[in-house]
Motif scaffolding. Structure first.
Motif, PDB file in Angstrom:
ATOM      1  N   THR A 247      62.226   9.239 124.097  1.00  0.00           N
ATOM      2  CA  THR A 247      61.597  10.563 123.989  1.00  0.00           C
ATOM      3  C   THR A 247      60.547  10.819 125.052  1.00  0.00           C
ATOM      4  O   THR A 247      60.426  11.935 125.555  1.00  0.00           O
ATOM      5  N   CYS A 248      59.768   9.813 125.385  1.00  0.00           N
ATOM      6  CA  CYS A 248      58.643   9.991 126.300  1.00  0.00           C
ATOM      7  C   CYS A 248      59.028   9.592 127.727  1.00  0.00           C
ATOM      8  O   CYS A 248      59.803   8.665 127.942  1.00  0.00           O
ATOM      9  N   LYS A 249      58.427  10.279 128.678  1.00  0.00           N
ATOM     10  CA  LYS A 249      58.748  10.055 130.085  1.00  0.00           C
ATOM     11  C   LYS A 249      57.841   9.024 130.738  1.00  0.00           C
ATOM     12  O   LYS A 249      58.259   8.316 131.658  1.00  0.00           O
ATOM     13  N   GLY A 250      56.588   8.969 130.301  1.00  0.00           N
ATOM     14  CA  GLY A 250      55.613   8.095 130.936  1.00  0.00           C
ATOM     15  C   GLY A 250      55.460   6.759 130.245  1.00  0.00           C
ATOM     16  O   GLY A 250      56.284   6.370 129.409  1.00  0.00           O
TER      17      GLY A 250
ATOM     18  N   ILE B  83      62.683  -3.064 126.524  1.00  0.00           N
ATOM     19  CA  ILE B  83      62.582  -1.641 126.187  1.00  0.00           C
ATOM     20  C   ILE B  83      61.884  -0.874 127.299  1.00  0.00           C
ATOM     21  O   ILE B  83      62.202   0.291 127.570  1.00  0.00           O
ATOM     22  N   GLY B  84      60.946  -1.522 127.948  1.00  0.00           N
ATOM     23  CA  GLY B  84      60.156  -0.871 128.988  1.00  0.00           C
ATOM     24  C   GLY B  84      58.752  -0.524 128.530  1.00  0.00           C
ATOM     25  O   GLY B  84      58.159   0.449 129.019  1.00  0.00           O
TER      26      GLY B  84
ATOM     27  N   SER C  32      40.705   5.188 138.644  1.00  0.00           N
ATOM     28  CA  SER C  32      41.835   5.365 139.566  1.00  0.00           C
ATOM     29  C   SER C  32      42.708   4.122 139.615  1.00  0.00           C
ATOM     30  O   SER C  32      43.934   4.213 139.753  1.00  0.00           O
ATOM     31  N   ASP C  33      42.092   2.924 139.491  1.00  0.00           N
ATOM     32  CA  ASP C  33      42.876   1.687 139.450  1.00  0.00           C
ATOM     33  C   ASP C  33      43.821   1.692 138.255  1.00  0.00           C
ATOM     34  O   ASP C  33      44.996   1.319 138.371  1.00  0.00           O
ATOM     35  N   PHE C  34      43.316   2.115 137.106  1.00  0.00           N
ATOM     36  CA  PHE C  34      44.124   2.141 135.891  1.00  0.00           C
ATOM     37  C   PHE C  34      45.326   3.063 136.073  1.00  0.00           C
ATOM     38  O   PHE C  34      46.474   2.673 135.824  1.00  0.00           O
ATOM     39  N   ILE C  35      45.087   4.270 136.530  1.00  0.00           N
ATOM     40  CA  ILE C  35      46.161   5.243 136.718  1.00  0.00           C
ATOM     41  C   ILE C  35      47.141   4.774 137.786  1.00  0.00           C
ATOM     42  O   ILE C  35      48.363   4.882 137.613  1.00  0.00           O
ATOM     43  N   GLN C  36      46.628   4.241 138.884  1.00  0.00           N
ATOM     44  CA  GLN C  36      47.506   3.797 139.960  1.00  0.00           C
ATOM     45  C   GLN C  36      48.379   2.637 139.523  1.00  0.00           C
ATOM     46  O   GLN C  36      49.568   2.570 139.891  1.00  0.00           O
ATOM     47  N   ARG C  37      47.835   1.737 138.759  1.00  0.00           N
ATOM     48  CA  ARG C  37      48.632   0.610 138.270  1.00  0.00           C
ATOM     49  C   ARG C  37      49.770   1.091 137.384  1.00  0.00           C
ATOM     50  O   ARG C  37      50.895   0.589 137.464  1.00  0.00           O
ATOM     51  N   LEU C  38      49.483   2.076 136.555  1.00  0.00           N
ATOM     52  CA  LEU C  38      50.540   2.647 135.732  1.00  0.00           C
ATOM     53  C   LEU C  38      51.602   3.314 136.598  1.00  0.00           C
ATOM     54  O   LEU C  38      52.810   3.142 136.380  1.00  0.00           O
ATOM     55  N   LYS C  39      51.161   4.091 137.588  1.00  0.00           N
ATOM     56  CA  LYS C  39      52.105   4.779 138.480  1.00  0.00           C
ATOM     57  C   LYS C  39      52.956   3.792 139.263  1.00  0.00           C
ATOM     58  O   LYS C  39      54.121   4.061 139.579  1.00  0.00           O
ATOM     59  N   ASN C  40      52.368   2.651 139.582  1.00  0.00           N
ATOM     60  CA  ASN C  40      53.103   1.620 140.319  1.00  0.00           C
ATOM     61  C   ASN C  40      54.068   0.843 139.439  1.00  0.00           C
ATOM     62  O   ASN C  40      54.786  -0.042 139.927  1.00  0.00           O
ATOM     63  N   GLY C  41      54.065   1.156 138.146  1.00  0.00           N
ATOM     64  CA  GLY C  41      54.951   0.459 137.223  1.00  0.00           C
ATOM     65  C   GLY C  41      54.432  -0.869 136.745  1.00  0.00           C
ATOM     66  O   GLY C  41      55.174  -1.646 136.123  1.00  0.00           O
TER      67      GLY C  41
END
Length: 354
Positions: free
Chosen positions: A230-233, A288-289, A6-15
């Motif tokens: 092309t990709c959103k995430g 680039i992001g 969950s930490d991994f996913i949340q960190r990604l979601k937080n940018g």
């Protein structure tokens, strides 16, 4: 305290940016503990203490992730060198070493699948074998409590998709990061444009998609820009730190400028990136992001420190970042302070004595 899925996913979601140091295979080869050609991680069972030290080096340099060194530690590669019986021992040892270092430093703990060397588009028998190989490794990773699983260096979308399917089926909800190796053309070896392959992997549930290995910073950046469109995430970029060019897009294709002979694998030192090249790549990737960033084959700790500092980190290794103002001969270029002997030495060193 330890990280979690969950930490991994949340960190990604937080940018947040995730920095990952890879390149164990080449670095152990450079240090004399891995046979180039076979490329198998025997060092995990022969010298586990050295694997732990390399994990520590990469954390010291700024890596957010400790990835178990299981690249080419699958059944097919170990069979080639007559060590298939060591398969489970090697994978579990690698996982436990990585877990120890990750938990010690509160870093993410990851496991990596890689190209199987036996995948064949349309060959059901061969691909069932690949599925079995992926399954056993994923289940060992889940047993050890990995935060996420990496599937990397796939040149065919079909195999990348198979890895993703297996992670979803056998990974007990663990997120997947899937990266493709882009060689000369901007298409996979099963003839899918790389950007389209990344889009499909993302749509099918990969938490992060992108590129690793094969291309150097200069030849990876243009494709990353297209993937970002092309990709959103979150997208991934882990180039090899070698000076690839439009003429030689992959590091496997690089030639010696003197002899014209191919340099891969043992003679690549002559075309390594400079630290400035790594900083430039990191600046461009950040613009680039690219949110999931690292270096692949050829990486070592001081390279990774350069990348980490561009991404705003100050890892422990930054205490030792170069400061030429402290140099007795060349420091005057930073401070303006010099002396007659230093000036004369510089003239001799640089060949500029009049």
């Amino acid at each position: 305290m330890s990280m979690s899925t969950s930490d991994f996913i949340q960190r990604l979601k937080n940018g947040e940016n995730i920095l990952i140091a890879e390149g164990y295979l080449f670095e152990f080869g450079r240090r004399g503990y891995l046979k180039y050609g076979a490329n198998t991680p025997e060092v995990v069972v022969e010298h586990p203490e050295l694997v732990e030290v390399m994990h520590e080096e990469f954390v010291h340099a700024g890596s957010d992730v400790v990835e178990a060194f299981t690249y080419y530690g699958h059944r097919e590669k170990l069979k080639i060198i007559g060590r298939e019986d060591d398969l489970e021992k090697l994978n579990k040892t690698a996982l436990r070493i990585a877990k120890k270092v990750a938990r010690k430093h509160n870093k993410l703990f990851a496991f990596g699948l890689c190209n199987s060397t036996v995948f064949a588009p349309g060959d059901e028998k061969a691909n069932a074998k690949v599925r079995d190989m992926f399954k056993e490794q994923i289940e060992w990773a889940v047993e050890e409590g990995v935060d996420y699983i990496i599937g990397e260096t796939f040149n065919a979308l079909g195999e990348a998709m198979l890895a993703l399917e297996c992670i979803k089926e056998y990974g007990n909800g663990v997120p997947a990061v899937i990266t493709i190796a882009a060689y000369f053309p901007d298409i996979t070896t099963d003839d899918v444009p790389i950007t389209e392959a990344c889009r499909l992997l993302e749509e099918n549930g990969a938490a992060v998609v992108g590129l690793n290995c094969a291309r150097g910073p200069a030849t990876m950046l243009p494709l990353l820009r297209e993937i970002r469109k092309t990709c959103k995430g979150p997208i991934a970029a882990l180039p090899v730190p070698f000076r690839c060019t439009d003429e030689f897009r992959s590091f496997q294709s690089l030639k010696d400028p003197k002899s014209g002979k191919h340099l891969f694998m043992n003679d690549l030192e002559s075309v390594r990136c400079s630290s400035a090249d790594i900083r430039h790549f990191a600046h461009e990737a950040k613009q680039i992001g690219v949110q999931y960033i690292g270096l692949c084959c050829g990486n070592f700790a001081s390279y990774f420190r350069e990348l980490a500092e561009v991404y705003g980190r100050t890892p422990p290794a930054s205490h030792y970042s170069p400061d030429m103002s402290m140099n007795s001969v060349f420091g005057d270029e930073e401070t303006g302070v010099t002396n007659a002997l230093a000036t004369k030495m510089k003239e001799f060193i640089l060949g500029i004595k009049q």
